[in-house]
Motif scaffolding. Structure first.
Motif, PDB file in Angstrom:
ATOM      1  N   LEU A 114       0.830  -1.205   0.000  1.00  0.00           N
ATOM      2  CA  LEU A 114       0.000   0.000   0.000  1.00  0.00           C
ATOM      3  C   LEU A 114       0.867   1.258   0.000  1.00  0.00           C
ATOM      4  CD1 LEU A 114      -2.787  -0.926   2.590  1.00  0.00           C
ATOM      5  CD2 LEU A 114      -3.146  -0.340   0.182  1.00  0.00           C
ATOM      6  N   GLY A 115       1.865   1.275   0.876  1.00  0.00           N
ATOM      7  CA  GLY A 115       2.707   2.463   0.983  1.00  0.00           C
ATOM      8  C   GLY A 115       3.469   2.768  -0.286  1.00  0.00           C
ATOM      9  N   LEU A 116       3.992   1.732  -0.929  1.00  0.00           N
ATOM     10  CA  LEU A 116       4.738   1.962  -2.165  1.00  0.00           C
ATOM     11  C   LEU A 116       3.816   2.412  -3.298  1.00  0.00           C
ATOM     12  CD1 LEU A 116       7.353  -0.947  -2.161  1.00  0.00           C
ATOM     13  CD2 LEU A 116       7.538   1.380  -1.270  1.00  0.00           C
ATOM     14  N   MET A 117       2.596   1.902  -3.292  1.00  0.00           N
ATOM     15  CA  MET A 117       1.639   2.362  -4.306  1.00  0.00           C
ATOM     16  C   MET A 117       1.348   3.854  -4.112  1.00  0.00           C
ATOM     17  SD  MET A 117      -2.229   1.016  -5.047  1.00  0.00           S
ATOM     18  CE  MET A 117      -2.801   1.665  -3.474  1.00  0.00           C
ATOM     19  N   PHE A 118       1.148   4.263  -2.859  1.00  0.00           N
ATOM     20  CA  PHE A 118       0.908   5.685  -2.589  1.00  0.00           C
ATOM     21  C   PHE A 118       2.163   6.512  -2.892  1.00  0.00           C
ATOM     22  CE2 PHE A 118      -2.537   4.167   0.368  1.00  0.00           C
ATOM     23  CZ  PHE A 118      -3.575   4.785  -0.321  1.00  0.00           C
ATOM     24  N   ALA A 119       3.334   5.995  -2.556  1.00  0.00           N
ATOM     25  CA  ALA A 119       4.574   6.729  -2.830  1.00  0.00           C
ATOM     26  C   ALA A 119       4.751   6.933  -4.330  1.00  0.00           C
ATOM     27  CB  ALA A 119       5.770   5.972  -2.250  1.00  0.00           C
ATOM     28  N   TRP A 120       4.452   5.890  -5.116  1.00  0.00           N
ATOM     29  CA  TRP A 120       4.554   6.035  -6.579  1.00  0.00           C
ATOM     30  C   TRP A 120       3.558   7.066  -7.084  1.00  0.00           C
ATOM     31  CZ3 TRP A 120       0.691   4.796 -10.196  1.00  0.00           C
ATOM     32  CH2 TRP A 120       1.099   4.882 -11.544  1.00  0.00           C
ATOM     33  N   LEU A 121       2.325   6.992  -6.569  1.00  0.00           N
ATOM     34  CA  LEU A 121       1.291   7.925  -7.015  1.00  0.00           C
ATOM     35  C   LEU A 121       1.658   9.359  -6.657  1.00  0.00           C
ATOM     36  CD1 LEU A 121      -1.565   8.237  -8.238  1.00  0.00           C
ATOM     37  CD2 LEU A 121      -2.481   7.955  -5.922  1.00  0.00           C
ATOM     38  N   LEU A 122       2.154   9.551  -5.428  1.00  0.00           N
ATOM     39  CA  LEU A 122       2.506  10.899  -4.985  1.00  0.00           C
ATOM     40  C   LEU A 122       3.753  11.437  -5.673  1.00  0.00           C
ATOM     41  CD1 LEU A 122       1.853  10.389  -1.170  1.00  0.00           C
ATOM     42  CD2 LEU A 122       0.496  11.813  -2.718  1.00  0.00           C
ATOM     43  N   SER A 123       4.568  10.542  -6.223  1.00  0.00           N
ATOM     44  CA  SER A 123       5.791  10.991  -6.892  1.00  0.00           C
ATOM     45  C   SER A 123       5.557  11.379  -8.346  1.00  0.00           C
ATOM     46  CB  SER A 123       6.857   9.891  -6.835  1.00  0.00           C
ATOM     47  OG  SER A 123       6.502   8.795  -7.672  1.00  0.00           O
ATOM     48  N   LEU A 124       4.364  11.094  -8.878  1.00  0.00           N
ATOM     49  CA  LEU A 124       4.082  11.482 -10.265  1.00  0.00           C
ATOM     50  C   LEU A 124       4.130  13.002 -10.392  1.00  0.00           C
ATOM     51  CD1 LEU A 124       1.107   9.134 -11.231  1.00  0.00           C
ATOM     52  CD2 LEU A 124       3.473   8.983 -11.999  1.00  0.00           C
ATOM     53  N   PRO A 125       4.711  13.506 -11.464  1.00  0.00           N
ATOM     54  CA  PRO A 125       4.777  14.968 -11.629  1.00  0.00           C
ATOM     55  C   PRO A 125       3.387  15.537 -11.844  1.00  0.00           C
ATOM     56  CG  PRO A 125       5.546  13.864 -13.619  1.00  0.00           C
ATOM     57  CD  PRO A 125       5.351  12.799 -12.586  1.00  0.00           C
ATOM     58  N   GLY A 126       3.098  16.605 -11.140  1.00  0.00           N
ATOM     59  CA  GLY A 126       1.779  17.213 -11.272  1.00  0.00           C
ATOM     60  C   GLY A 126       1.757  18.371 -12.235  1.00  0.00           C
ATOM     61  N   GLU A 127       2.906  18.805 -12.641  1.00  0.00           N
ATOM     62  CA  GLU A 127       2.989  19.939 -13.559  1.00  0.00           C
ATOM     63  C   GLU A 127       3.834  19.541 -14.758  1.00  0.00           C
ATOM     64  OE1 GLU A 127       1.285  22.544 -12.952  1.00  0.00           O
ATOM     65  OE2 GLU A 127       0.780  22.220 -10.837  1.00  0.00           O
ATOM     66  N   VAL A 128       3.684  20.313 -15.838  1.00  0.00           N
ATOM     67  CA  VAL A 128       4.491  20.058 -17.019  1.00  0.00           C
ATOM     68  C   VAL A 128       5.936  20.434 -16.751  1.00  0.00           C
ATOM     69  CG1 VAL A 128       4.846  20.651 -19.438  1.00  0.00           C
ATOM     70  CG2 VAL A 128       2.528  20.408 -18.541  1.00  0.00           C
ATOM     71  N   THR A 129       6.126  21.504 -15.994  1.00  0.00           N
ATOM     72  CA  THR A 129       7.492  21.891 -15.653  1.00  0.00           C
ATOM     73  C   THR A 129       8.003  21.006 -14.541  1.00  0.00           C
ATOM     74  OG1 THR A 129       6.684  23.498 -14.058  1.00  0.00           O
ATOM     75  CG2 THR A 129       7.073  24.268 -16.307  1.00  0.00           C
ATOM     76  N   THR A 130       9.301  20.853 -14.481  1.00  0.00           N
ATOM     77  CA  THR A 130       9.916  20.003 -13.466  1.00  0.00           C
ATOM     78  C   THR A 130      10.898  20.823 -12.655  1.00  0.00           C
ATOM     79  OG1 THR A 130      11.615  19.360 -15.038  1.00  0.00           O
ATOM     80  CG2 THR A 130       9.715  17.923 -14.860  1.00  0.00           C
ATOM     81  N   PRO A 131      11.286  20.336 -11.487  1.00  0.00           N
ATOM     82  CA  PRO A 131      12.224  21.081 -10.643  1.00  0.00           C
ATOM     83  C   PRO A 131      13.535  21.338 -11.354  1.00  0.00           C
ATOM     84  CG  PRO A 131      11.187  19.295  -9.429  1.00  0.00           C
ATOM     85  CD  PRO A 131      10.829  19.111 -10.858  1.00  0.00           C
ATOM     86  N   GLN A 132      14.159  22.416 -10.919  1.00  0.00           N
ATOM     87  CA  GLN A 132      15.442  22.759 -11.520  1.00  0.00           C
ATOM     88  C   GLN A 132      16.515  21.778 -11.088  1.00  0.00           C
ATOM     89  OE1 GLN A 132      16.283  26.722 -10.279  1.00  0.00           O
ATOM     90  NE2 GLN A 132      14.798  27.651 -11.685  1.00  0.00           N
TER      91      GLN A 132
END
Length: 704
Positions: free
Chosen positions: A683-701
């Protein structure tokens, strides 16, 4: 939690040591000859398999013989409470009953020692503790003691299958077989854990191989990944054994989970090798910072566990931290030297990378998803209660549970670790306390007074026999038996001699039979002994000087301390990760990274609260792994430049698939401790994967 008193520690150790290696088998059937033959075969099979000490039965018989000889000098005062009561109330009836027993078909067994024991009192006194140890037999009984080497982790797992085989054979012959003993339960637990935990390693490796071959088409990449995983496992085990001199079963269970994290480092290296312009010479540069930060933060999170004073949990921290270090070194040293990149169909790989790497949360779903997750977290966490019942960690097989119930219901043999601790200012006060307790609750159990009655009781028994002698009843009895006058004269002399009562110190240096030896000793504050009662007597009110000692209840209290301590260490691990990442990323980006594993932990606990309503230390230990893996996902997502985000997404997705599938299979285990562990991590890894998906088109520098 209140600490054990010195006497409680001593009684618990003595109670556990008495039966920790013992096995009991009972064969029941209408044909007693057939049952006896099958029982003899059981003992031989146990010996051949290394689960029965061949000298145990002979040694026990010799101990009973030596005990009988040793007690002869105190014979006049050693009388069972039942015989003493009958001789006081109706001596003629007792003597007549004894003579009738001698003339019965079973009387021949009493004739050998009759001249030395013409009243049968000494034989009854010795038979009483023996019958208490063996119980009311309903068939041939096999008592066995597992040798020390038979308790080894690698061997004990074969004991339970042997028991199942014997049970089937007994049924085929029309017999019934019942068994009990701590080694049987341990064998079942070891075998189940070994078979089910090994599935995580097998599934992880197979999934790893399939994904690498399917996604990367690289046999060399697969081989190097397996080498890095093996280096992590072997290195972690070596460091743990070197520092702790042993490996706890809990650390072994966690060790299998290292495969998923160790493979993450290889995944990131290999997936970044698919990017345009990648060369072996510069292969490590795009991922080195991410690997270093990920390994450092995860290792720091696990090393916090080494601060706890609990050996098993401490070993988990050492094993995981050192294993990750070895896996990282393997990737950094071997991959640049031996991996040359994929030379096949770059178009297919590019398409695959593009499809997986471009996955992101649609803007319209972000707010509803966040609200849904908040609702789940709030509802689940509010329904969560901590539970610390060690019995719930393990699945007891139905056949052993049924056998245990049979022994308890029909023979009065109870395999409970609870016992009564008796304390008195002096040895005599202790013995009188036990006699008073047993008089109030007949059948309570086998105590010290079964071998050593109080001095007051011994003197009273002696005076009772002297009175019978004065009334002429003993002379009439001996004449009725047809014994010689010398037997009577010897009895008269024995009763006339000065009598010094038997005390526990008189048994020092004598190896007592199994189940005896309840005296714990004396110190400046008094003396103590233990009494092991049946289940149905433990709710009784206890007099002063008698304490109920519940080792399992005490372990549950310790588990509560463990659970609270691990929860604190979990928070400390997240804080340590924040501090470390702040030095490199700044506090804003550090919080952005840590919020992923922290949120995954909360959400997985929330689901546990919704489904079960309870959590244990096992769930918290699973959260530690979620923190380690979740930090990997979030760190690479946060520091990877936009041009390389597709490679990071592919690596995270491959890693998630491997781990979630492996731990999801563990969640199907019949052993609660393994099932809870696997379900929580999946369960935790599924949530971690979901939460790690990029939410914006731009990405961190990218880091400077």
């Amino acid at each position: 939690m209140a600490e054990y008193s010195p006497w409680e520690r001593r009684s618990t150790a003595a109670s556990a040591a008495r039966y920790e290696r013992q096995l009991i088998f009972l064969v029941s059937g209408s044909d007693r000859v057939q049952a006896a033959a099958f029982a003899a075969g059981i003992e031989q099979r146990l010996r051949n398999a290394g689960f029965a000490d061949p000298s145990f039965a002979t040694e026990q018989a010799e101990r009973w013989r030596r005990l009988g000889e040793h007690l002869r000098q105190w014979q006049p005062g050693l009388v069972t409470p039942g015989d003493s009561s009958l001789l006081r109330s109706d001596p003629e009836a007792y003597l007549a009953s004894f003579r009738g027993l001698l003339y019965s078909p079973v009387g021949s067994a009493w004739l050998t020692g009759l001249p030395d024991d013409p009243l049968g009192l000494m034989r009854n006194f010795l038979d009483r503790p023996m019958s208490e140890v063996t119980g009311d037999l309903h068939g041939p009984l096999v008592l066995a003691q597992v040798p020390q080497d038979g308790l080894a982790f690698g061997r004990l797992g074969e004991l339970y299958p042997l028991y199942r085989e014997l049970k089937r054979e007994a049924m085929d012959q029309g017999l019934e077989l019942y068994a009990s003993g701590a080694p049987l339960y341990t064998s079942y637990g070891v075998r189940s854990a070994r078979l089910e935990v090994s599935s995580i390693g097998l599934v992880s490796l197979l999934t790893l191989a399939v994904l690498l071959v399917w996604a990367l088409r690289s046999g060399r990449g697969l081989l190097l990944t397996l080498v890095s995983v093996a280096a992590g496992l072997l290195g972690g085990a070596a460091i743990t054994v070197a520092l702790q001199q042993q490996m706890h079963l809990l650390a072994l269970v966690f060790g299998a989970t290292l495969i998923g994290i160790a493979a993450d480092y290889a995944f990131h290296y290999l997936c970044h090798s698919l990017l345009p312009g990648w060369t072996p010479a510069d292969g490590l540069r795009p991922v080195l910072r991410g690997l270093m930060l990920s390994a450092a933060s995860s290792s720091l999170a696990f090393l916090v566990l080494a601060l706890l004073p609990f050996p098993g949990v401490r070993q988990i921290g050492i094993f995981m931290a050192s294993g990750l270090a070895f896996a990282l070194l393997t990737v950094c040293l071997l991959f640049p030297a031996f991996y040359r990149g994929y030379q096949g169909n770059g178009k297919r790989i590019g398409s695959l990378q593009s499809r997986i790497g471009s996955q992101r949360l649609p803007a319209a779903l972000r707010l509803p998803l966040r609200l849904l997750l908040l609702f789940i977290a709030g509802l689940g966490l509010s329904n969560l209660n901590g539970v610390d019942e060690v019995r719930d960690f393990y699945a007891a097989p139905a056949d052993l549970v049924a056998d245990e119930a049979y022994f308890k219901d029909t023979m009065g043999i109870a395999g409970d670790s609870r016992h009564l601790l008796l304390q008195g200012q002096t040895v005599e006060a202790l013995l009188q306390l036990e006699e008073h307790l047993l008089a109030q609750r007949p059948g309570l159990g086998l105590g010290l007074t079964a071998l050593v009655p109080s001095a007051a009781s011994q003197r009273a028994n002696l005076e009772m026999q002297r009175e019978l002698l004065a009334r002429g009843l003993l002379q009439q009895h001996i004449v009725s038996l047809g014994l010689s006058p010398e037997v009577y004269d010897s009895l008269v002399d024995k009763l006339a001699e000065p009598y010094s009562p038997l005390v526990p110190a008189d048994l020092e240096g004598l190896e007592l039979p199994l189940g005896l030896g309840n005296f714990l000793g004396c110190d400046a504050e008094g003396c103590a002994s233990l009494l092991s009662p049946g289940f149905d007597t433990l709710s009784m009110s206890l007099p002063a000087g008698v304490t109920l000692v519940d080792p399992v209840g005490r372990i549950n209290s310790v588990m509560t301390e463990y659970r609270v301590a691990v929860a604190k260490m979990l928070l400390l691990s997240l804080l340590a990760a924040v501090l470390l990442l702040t030095l490199v990323l700044g506090w804003r980006r550090a919080l952005t990274v840590v919020v992923v594993p922290a949120s995954a932990c909360l959400l997985s606990l929330a689901v546990v609260g919704l489904v079960d309503g309870e959590y244990t230390i096992i769930h918290l230990l699973a959260l530690l792994l979620i923190v380690g893996v979740g930090l990997d996902y979030a760190i690479f997502r946060n520091i990877t430049p936009a041009a390389s985000q597709s490679a990071t997404s592919l690596a995270i997705t491959l890693s998630s698939l491997t781990s979630i599938l492996a731990f999801g299979m563990l969640g199907l285990s019949r052993t609660p401790v393994i099932s809870d562990f696997g379900q929580t991590i999946a369960l935790g890894l599924m949530f971690a994967w979901l939460l790690s998906l990029p939410g914006e088109v731009t990405t961190p520098q990218e880091l400077p």
